[in-house]
Design a protein around this motif. Structure first.
Motif, PDB file in Angstrom:
ATOM      1  N   LEU A  74       0.825  -1.208   0.000  1.00  0.00           N
ATOM      2  CA  LEU A  74       0.000   0.000   0.000  1.00  0.00           C
ATOM      3  C   LEU A  74       0.862   1.262   0.000  1.00  0.00           C
ATOM      4  O   LEU A  74       0.546   2.241  -0.678  1.00  0.00           O
ATOM      5  N   SER A  75       1.944   1.215   0.761  1.00  0.00           N
ATOM      6  CA  SER A  75       2.864   2.362   0.779  1.00  0.00           C
ATOM      7  C   SER A  75       3.484   2.566  -0.599  1.00  0.00           C
ATOM      8  O   SER A  75       3.661   3.703  -1.049  1.00  0.00           O
ATOM      9  N   LEU A  76       3.823   1.467  -1.272  1.00  0.00           N
ATOM     10  CA  LEU A  76       4.393   1.554  -2.614  1.00  0.00           C
ATOM     11  C   LEU A  76       3.392   2.157  -3.594  1.00  0.00           C
ATOM     12  O   LEU A  76       3.739   3.055  -4.383  1.00  0.00           O
ATOM     13  N   ALA A  77       2.154   1.698  -3.555  1.00  0.00           N
ATOM     14  CA  ALA A  77       1.130   2.225  -4.453  1.00  0.00           C
ATOM     15  C   ALA A  77       0.920   3.720  -4.231  1.00  0.00           C
ATOM     16  O   ALA A  77       0.803   4.505  -5.181  1.00  0.00           O
ATOM     17  N   SER A  78       0.877   4.118  -2.954  1.00  0.00           N
ATOM     18  CA  SER A  78       0.696   5.529  -2.630  1.00  0.00           C
ATOM     19  C   SER A  78       1.866   6.370  -3.142  1.00  0.00           C
ATOM     20  O   SER A  78       1.672   7.453  -3.705  1.00  0.00           O
ATOM     21  N   ARG A  79       3.096   5.849  -2.972  1.00  0.00           N
ATOM     22  CA  ARG A  79       4.281   6.581  -3.426  1.00  0.00           C
ATOM     23  C   ARG A  79       4.310   6.665  -4.953  1.00  0.00           C
ATOM     24  O   ARG A  79       4.658   7.706  -5.523  1.00  0.00           O
ATOM     25  N   MET A  80       3.925   5.583  -5.618  1.00  0.00           N
ATOM     26  CA  MET A  80       3.840   5.618  -7.081  1.00  0.00           C
ATOM     27  C   MET A  80       2.878   6.705  -7.541  1.00  0.00           C
ATOM     28  O   MET A  80       3.181   7.468  -8.472  1.00  0.00           O
ATOM     29  N   ALA A  81       1.729   6.772  -6.910  1.00  0.00           N
ATOM     30  CA  ALA A  81       0.725   7.765  -7.286  1.00  0.00           C
ATOM     31  C   ALA A  81       1.240   9.187  -7.040  1.00  0.00           C
ATOM     32  O   ALA A  81       1.046  10.089  -7.868  1.00  0.00           O
ATOM     33  N   GLN A  82       1.915   9.390  -5.899  1.00  0.00           N
ATOM     34  CA  GLN A  82       2.473  10.711  -5.588  1.00  0.00           C
ATOM     35  C   GLN A  82       3.478  11.156  -6.641  1.00  0.00           C
ATOM     36  O   GLN A  82       3.425  12.283  -7.145  1.00  0.00           O
ATOM     37  N   VAL A  83       4.410  10.257  -6.973  1.00  0.00           N
ATOM     38  CA  VAL A  83       5.445  10.591  -7.955  1.00  0.00           C
ATOM     39  C   VAL A  83       4.827  10.806  -9.328  1.00  0.00           C
ATOM     40  O   VAL A  83       5.207  11.726 -10.069  1.00  0.00           O
ATOM     41  N   ALA A  84       3.851   9.959  -9.686  1.00  0.00           N
ATOM     42  CA  ALA A  84       3.194  10.094 -10.992  1.00  0.00           C
ATOM     43  C   ALA A  84       2.508  11.449 -11.132  1.00  0.00           C
ATOM     44  O   ALA A  84       2.572  12.089 -12.188  1.00  0.00           O
ATOM     45  N   LYS A  85       1.857  11.907 -10.071  1.00  0.00           N
ATOM     46  CA  LYS A  85       1.178  13.201 -10.108  1.00  0.00           C
ATOM     47  C   LYS A  85       2.186  14.353 -10.141  1.00  0.00           C
ATOM     48  O   LYS A  85       2.060  15.279 -10.939  1.00  0.00           O
TER      49      LYS A  85
END
Length: 372
Positions: A70-81
């Protein structure tokens, strides 16, 4: 293109390939963002087009284990945005593809997901019934899926029955790093001039059959002067040490532990031994070929797609210790044959496994995905 890459940053073929691919893409002008729990060990020097984004999984009282996925998914989304990424290229279905699909749902469909299967996620995790459905979900919901060998494509389709096209894109080596080096002065310090030097590099898990390596070497060393270098660490190492002692090979086997840079070590060797039970590709065999070192290997998995039997190495059935030993002796006793195998390997690397060629294939795949 603006590309996020997630891989396991520790030692291992998938992390090596993912990192080297990112570096090649950065050299071509793409913006590369590594999103992992640690700095990939092969990332090396600073490059203006490469950024690293760490992932931290915090402990909470309600969770028995830190929720890394879940932390990885959240970080991916943050970086993508923040960096307006075009796509996420993730290596391994679990947990990376699952996290990427979740990140895409948070960010929007314009963010594409490319998943590369490297083997363990299919051949080991895929045999666990509790993980099979989630792996299938990650594959099905990726915008594109690649695998590192035809054999892995076949295994994935048979095991998961997915109606998803899986494109084979081979692993590769950077021939600016892996090439035959002049190591004669160093070799003179490592072994006697009359000795042949054999090499094994792995994570010393049972699937790599490191005890077979010792048995093969024992047969070789009983007929010609030889020395064995072992590179890596893993759960089978205590058994390997015990077997070496039982066979009285203490003065002929050298344990070198983990090594970040192995190109020079490979160039020292006359032969690589790779008797694995399972091997989706066999990256170390490719690295050896690029350094002009023939391989004696099992014919398991994707190895025959790398090592051509009788041309740049020899293949034998898994566990065929005597046959592998005889092939090794054949090459070590015949300098002309060894040279022919060495040159054939170098030619094959340039034709099939050059980093520039593989980077082209990934660029074409990215463009196809983004144009949909």
């Amino acid at each position: 293109m603006r590309i996020g890459i997630t891989c396991y940053p520790s030692h291992g073929g998938s992390g090596v390939v993912a990192t080297e691919l990112g570096k090649l893409l950065a050299e071509r002008g793409h913006d590369i963002h590594f999103i992992t729990y640690d700095m990939p060990f092969r990332l090396g020097r600073f490059h203006q087009n490469i950024r690293y984004h760490g992932v931290e999984a915090h402990r909470y009282a309600v969770f028995k284990y830190p929720p890394y996925d879940l932390s990885l998914a959240s970080r991916m989304a943050q970086v993508a945005k923040e960096y307006q990424l075009d796509l996420l290229h993730v290596h391994y279905a679990v947990p990376h593809a699952i996290a990427a699909v979740l990140a895409k749902q948070m960010v929007g469909d314009h963010l594409k997901v490319v998943t590369t299967l490297h083997g363990t996620d299919i051949t080991v995790l895929g045999e666990d019934p509790s993980l099979r459905d989630v792996i299938r979900f990650g594959i099905q919901n990726s915008d594109a899926v690649t695998a590192v060998s035809d054999d892995l494509v076949r295994q994935t389709e048979e095991l998961f029955c997915v109606n998803k096209e899986i494109e084979r894109i081979y692993n590769f080596v950077d021939t600016r790093v892996y090439y035959p080096r002049d190591v004669e002065p160093l070799r003179d310090r490592c072994c006697e001039k009359t000795e042949k030097l054999l090499l094994h590099i792995s994570n010393f898990r049972a699937v790599k059959r490191p005890l077979d390596v010792i048995s093969i070497f024992h047969r070789v060393a009983s007929e010609i002067p030889a020395r064995l270098f072992l590179v890596g660490e893993g759960p089978e190492m205590p058994k390997v040490i015990q077997r070496v002692q039982e066979l009285g090979l203490d003065d002929k086997v050298v344990f070198l532990g983990k090594q970040d840079e192995v190109a020079q070590l490979i160039s020292l060797a006359d032969l690589l031994l790779l008797p694995s039970e399972k091997e989706s590709f066999g990256l170390v065999a490719l690295e050896a070929m690029a350094c002009g070192v023939p391989t004696i290997a099992s014919n398991a998995g994707g190895i025959p797609e790398v090592v051509t039997h009788g041309q740049n190495g020899f293949l034998a059935p898994v566990g065929a210790i005597e046959e592998m030993a005889q092939y090794a002796l054949m090459l070590l006793r015949d300098d002309a044959l060894h040279q022919n195998f060495s040159q054939a390997g170098l030619d094959r690397v340039k034709q099939e496994f050059c980093g520039l060629k593989i980077a082209d294939q990934y660029e074409q795949l990215y463009a196809k995905v983004l144009s949909r």
